[in-house]
Design an enzyme around this catalytic site. Sequence first.
Site, PDB file in Angstrom:
ATOM      1  N   LYS A  18       0.814  -1.211   0.000  1.00 64.19           N
ATOM      2  CA  LYS A  18       0.000   0.000   0.000  1.00 64.19           C
ATOM      3  C   LYS A  18       0.852   1.267   0.000  1.00 64.19           C
ATOM      4  O   LYS A  18       0.636   2.188  -0.792  1.00 64.19           O
ATOM      5  CB  LYS A  18      -0.931  -0.014   1.212  1.00 64.19           C
ATOM      6  CG  LYS A  18      -1.882   1.170   1.288  1.00 64.19           C
ATOM      7  CD  LYS A  18      -2.804   1.052   2.499  1.00 64.19           C
ATOM      8  CE  LYS A  18      -3.726   2.260   2.591  1.00 64.19           C
ATOM      9  NZ  LYS A  18      -4.617   2.165   3.788  1.00 64.19           N
TER      10      LYS A  18
ATOM     11  N   TYR B 284      11.858  19.165   5.926  1.00 60.92           N
ATOM     12  CA  TYR B 284      10.727  19.702   5.160  1.00 60.92           C
ATOM     13  C   TYR B 284      10.537  21.187   5.446  1.00 60.92           C
ATOM     14  O   TYR B 284      10.249  21.984   4.544  1.00 60.92           O
ATOM     15  CB  TYR B 284       9.426  18.968   5.504  1.00 60.92           C
ATOM     16  CG  TYR B 284       9.485  17.467   5.470  1.00 60.92           C
ATOM     17  CD1 TYR B 284      10.420  16.800   4.679  1.00 60.92           C
ATOM     18  CD2 TYR B 284       8.606  16.699   6.235  1.00 60.92           C
ATOM     19  CE1 TYR B 284      10.465  15.416   4.659  1.00 60.92           C
ATOM     20  CE2 TYR B 284       8.654  15.323   6.216  1.00 60.92           C
ATOM     21  CZ  TYR B 284       9.583  14.684   5.439  1.00 60.92           C
ATOM     22  OH  TYR B 284       9.635  13.312   5.430  1.00 60.92           O
TER      23      TYR B 284
ATOM     24  N   HIS C 169      13.483   9.803  17.626  1.00 57.50           N
ATOM     25  CA  HIS C 169      14.294   8.982  16.732  1.00 57.50           C
ATOM     26  C   HIS C 169      15.045   7.920  17.521  1.00 57.50           C
ATOM     27  O   HIS C 169      15.421   8.142  18.673  1.00 57.50           O
ATOM     28  CB  HIS C 169      15.314   9.839  15.989  1.00 57.50           C
ATOM     29  CG  HIS C 169      14.716  10.785  15.006  1.00 57.50           C
ATOM     30  ND1 HIS C 169      15.331  11.958  14.630  1.00 57.50           N
ATOM     31  CD2 HIS C 169      13.556  10.737  14.309  1.00 57.50           C
ATOM     32  CE1 HIS C 169      14.576  12.576  13.744  1.00 57.50           C
ATOM     33  NE2 HIS C 169      13.495  11.869  13.548  1.00 57.50           N
TER      34      HIS C 169
ATOM     35  N   GLU D 169      20.985  16.978  15.353  1.00 60.85           N
ATOM     36  CA  GLU D 169      20.259  16.824  16.607  1.00 60.85           C
ATOM     37  C   GLU D 169      21.142  16.076  17.593  1.00 60.85           C
ATOM     38  O   GLU D 169      22.265  15.676  17.276  1.00 60.85           O
ATOM     39  CB  GLU D 169      18.948  16.064  16.369  1.00 60.85           C
ATOM     40  CG  GLU D 169      19.137  14.640  15.871  1.00 60.85           C
ATOM     41  CD  GLU D 169      17.834  13.965  15.496  1.00 60.85           C
ATOM     42  OE1 GLU D 169      16.880  14.672  15.117  1.00 60.85           O
ATOM     43  OE2 GLU D 169      17.769  12.719  15.553  1.00 60.85           O
TER      44      GLU D 169
END
Length: 707
Positions: free
Chosen positions: A65, A206, A299, A256
């Site tokens: 999918k 983004y 994360h 990070e």
Amino acid sequence: MYQQVKLCSPVHSLRSQWACRLQTPPNSRRFFTTCQSLLGSYADTLPALRINSNTRVIFQGFTGKQATANAKDSLAWGTKIVGGVTPGRTAEHLGLPVLPSVRQAMEQLKPDATAIYVAAHQAPGAIQEAIEAEVPLIVAVAEHIPVHDMLRIHSMLKTQSKSRLVGPNSPGIISAIGKCRIGFQPLPCFSPGRVGIIAKSGTLSYETVASTTRAGLGQSLCIGVGGDMAPGTDMVEALSVLEQDPDTEAIALIGEIGGMGELEAAAWIKEYNARNESPKPIVGLIAGVNEAPGRIMGHSGAFTFLGEPDAKAKITALEEAGVTLVNHPAKIGDIMKTKLRGTAESGMTNGFNPFVSGTQRRQLHSMRGPGRRPLVAGSFVHNTHQHQQRQSIYLDANQCFDELRARGGINCGPYSGHGTRRLLAVGIDRSARSPAILVGPSVEDWIEEAQRTTAPVKSFPFDYRRGPDDLSIERIASHIQLSNKGDSAVASLRRLIKTLTNLFYEKEGLLLTTHIVERLGEIKVVHARFAFDQATFRNGTPPDKIKAMQVRATAEPAEIEAEKSGIVYVKLAGDDATIGTLVNGAGLAMNTVDALADAGGKATNFLDTGGKATSETVKESFRIILQDPRVKVVFVNIFGGLTLGDMIARGIIMAFRELSLTVPVVVRIRGTNEKEGQKLIADSQLPLYAFDDFEEAAAKAIELSRK
């Protein structure tokens, strides 16, 4: 379980020149094939990152999918997808061929890259298959791949010179100029242009893309190195590619907490600037300044491991290398535009307010600490409940002692007060992308205040397949300054290291820490704490992985409750914390907490809804946040990638109506379907404060939190 697989390719392949053999780690129950390259190295695969309009892409898990939806969008954008792989099937999908193996796809479709869209527990096998087929670029986007599976993958990558890995836990790689997308980046944000982007965080990348698009700069090549503990491509490797990329005129570097990558990048940038008269300008951001000590911040690799620097040390190192640091990615576009015009910022001060409107220089993040911190022991050394890394599985000291006695006859017991306590641990060297013995000559300073120690930790990486050798053990004995250099002391040290490494392999350890002293000419363990990778258990590893071990999770009830809904929630300390945060994406969530702190606010929590958040997830996030009585306002900061802005808006409206919210809510939605989400909020007639600008939204949240 992988059985032995023959890796040698046909006569014309470079691999036909290799000597292949199977070697497994001590006591390992998984078989992994390795080859020693006679020519070339993994570094030779870096050119594969230079994707473009001619890059031929296949998908592994093509008919699934997620892969189907992604392939449709990528094809429409212009990506040259030539087919895919679904095991056991030969068919057609989306008008493209489906083949049963990557090797067959490589022979028939001649791909330059493969995108792996399978579940985390299947991803290691898919990566291995792609390496064996010699696909030049392998992009793995899955989160929560067990660390030991990635260490095995790296033991393969280091022995070959044909395949380059990007990821895992990465949004992938994308060329805005070449219209080649291998990952799940939100396409509406991208525009062809001049800025190359390197990022650990998807959502922060983004935001950076959108900022550079709004500034009219656009993007060239964006490399998502990802937030995994052992990424296939690191920041320095990505920098070296963008340095040579003729389309890249400036670089955004998004880091990070976790690992040494940013310090290594700073060293590379310092050298790069010194050898170039007109170096490409670099703007950076580091998320996690306000991390919860010893906690995973979303994360899998977002925590400060033993011997690693914190976010402030990374910021200092990058600033000293000449990188301009900001505290929010929305500022990168305008700053980059100024730098490309040749206008230098000046007048930086430590006391600026990054949220005051005005000149760009007042918006720079100039967090200068007391100087670069030496590599130090992080919170794993401290044995208090509040400092534990709560998204792993642990044994307490007594359980560790029992394991060490049973497995290796190790002398264990409480510290008597005599003898110098030294650190000896088996963990992971993220830079070497391999397991390592971590040692320190003294732990005296760590016992009381682990977070403030300056005691150094030295790493001795070793090959995952072979374990530490005798020479390494002798060097370790020398480094920890054993006063007794006799055979019995070294022999007992060797026995302890062997016992720890066997346990590390067998139970898929993350960090096995001991404090040792010399006692009667031998080594005695006076403290121990063992952490195991929770991803191994999450992904359905058989229960016998933890047979005979009374493991315990140390998460608070709210965190366990959140995890059941796919939410990562971390409660932050401070009676003066009043702003509940709801964010999609770990990097953006960390950065939201940091940026609020810079503006004078204080978050009660870190909350990452996850990349596939639904309206129900958002509603559940509100419920969890509002259990904390300190919360006076909820700040929702969403940048849509996989998460859709309108879906988030519906979740907010649902939460208002079903939970009878009594605290004000400030909403900032950007990214995918941002206009639809903003309209839903505006039309809801609910007491919501909606913004599309982060600074305005943050200022409003802080104002409301003080009422």
